[in-house]
Design an enzyme around this catalytic site. Sequence first.
Site, mmCIF file in Angstrom:
data_model
loop_
_atom_site.group_PDB
_atom_site.id
_atom_site.type_symbol
_atom_site.label_atom_id
_atom_site.label_comp_id
_atom_site.label_asym_id
_atom_site.label_seq_id
_atom_site.Cartn_x
_atom_site.Cartn_y
_atom_site.Cartn_z
ATOM 1 C CD GLN A 154 -2.477 -1.164 2.737
ATOM 2 O OE1 GLN A 154 -3.491 -0.508 2.944
ATOM 3 N NE2 GLN A 154 -1.913 -1.903 3.666
ATOM 4 C CG ASP A 202 7.956 3.760 1.128
ATOM 5 O OD1 ASP A 202 7.659 3.578 2.326
ATOM 6 O OD2 ASP A 202 8.199 2.830 0.332
ATOM 7 C CG HIS A 231 -2.714 2.561 -1.988
ATOM 8 N ND1 HIS A 231 -2.627 2.430 -0.626
ATOM 9 C CD2 HIS A 231 -3.809 1.875 -2.366
ATOM 10 C CE1 HIS A 231 -3.663 1.716 -0.189
ATOM 11 N NE2 HIS A 231 -4.382 1.351 -1.234
ATOM 12 C CB CYS A 291 1.969 17.083 -19.017
ATOM 13 S SG CYS A 291 2.008 15.814 -20.279
ATOM 14 C CB THR A 319 -1.261 -2.731 6.837
ATOM 15 O OG1 THR A 319 -2.391 -1.932 6.441
ATOM 16 C CG2 THR A 319 -1.683 -4.187 6.920
ATOM 17 C CB SER A 320 -3.923 0.479 10.632
ATOM 18 O OG SER A 320 -4.300 1.130 9.423
ATOM 19 N N PRO A 357 3.401 -4.320 15.753
ATOM 20 C CG PRO A 357 4.741 -2.428 16.037
ATOM 21 C CD PRO A 357 3.913 -3.158 15.039
#
Length: 236
Positions: A92, A95, A110, A139, A180-181, A206
């Site tokens: 997701q 980066d 994403h 562009c 991921t949450s 965690p």
Amino acid sequence: MSIESVSPLVVLTGAGISAESGVPTFRGPEGLWRNHRPEDLASEQAFQTDPRLVWQFYAWRRSLVAECQPNLAHKLLADIENRLEQFCLITQNVDGLHQAAGSQRLIELHGSLWSFRCTSCGHRWENRQVPLPDDLPRCPMCLGLARPDVVWFDEALDPSRVQAAVSAAESASTMLVVGTSARVLPAAQLPLLAKRGGARLIEINPRSTPLSAQCDEVLHGPATKVLQLWVERFEP
Ligand code: BV8
Ligand code: ZN
């Protein structure tokens, strides 16, 4: 035990896998920018209203991520990919740290901070310039206004990426869900599809998440440490 015993292996990652590289997570305390929540800026609406502010937000994230290196968790997933015939990494994250770690069989659900898209002609191109100049990016084909090539909230995901992720999840024997949450749809549905297809679900985080109750194993801890222990289960 051979690592082949978890093949086909599918991995779903979220912002938490990049936390130990210094990239703020979305919903963690450090996720704010100039007191804006990412959800308020990562939208078509925000871009229409103030493209300059949204571009400043993405330029800030690019500059921050450009200083970050892939961490051990990113690298371990790239190693595991090289050891398995049937492997797919679905992220997701935008980066680019999985590619930087060497991952190739990767679906960026994403989009990416490092890709731009023209709002007029739809042209897509890579841009790694850091820092970004202040004027709004244009562009190269039609001089139309560029936007970050990421999926904003309430925007549809690229159907071919969704299809690839769904078929990988449905044919998985094991799915690792890392950092991921499990709140953002449709990504958060992928582990449930994998489970329905008979996969063993292992969560690495965690904290507990809404997905934890559905998992066969919940391994609490930071991705670098827990993934290292998980890989050590297998013969080298
Ligand atoms: C769509 C790109 C339809 C942009 C992102 C009401 C209820 C349910 C759903 C919805 C709703 N209203 C709207 C929706 C749908 C919405 C959604 O799911 N909203 C949520 C927030 C409720 N989804 C959408 O809008 C999607 N599109 O549905 O379109 C449609 C269909 C057809 C036609 C038109 C429209 C689009 C979703 C994509 C949005 N874009 N990012 C950008 O980045 O700028 S999502 C964004 O959240 C990031 O990509 C991020 O990756 C993602 C998910 O967050 P996480 O990765 O999980 O990160 P988070 O901070 O939440 O959690 C971090 C976790 O890491 C924590 O659990 C933490 O404990 C853990 N952690 C911390 N440290 C570590 C760690 N883990 C391991 N190790 C550590 N060291
Ligand atoms: Zn264009």
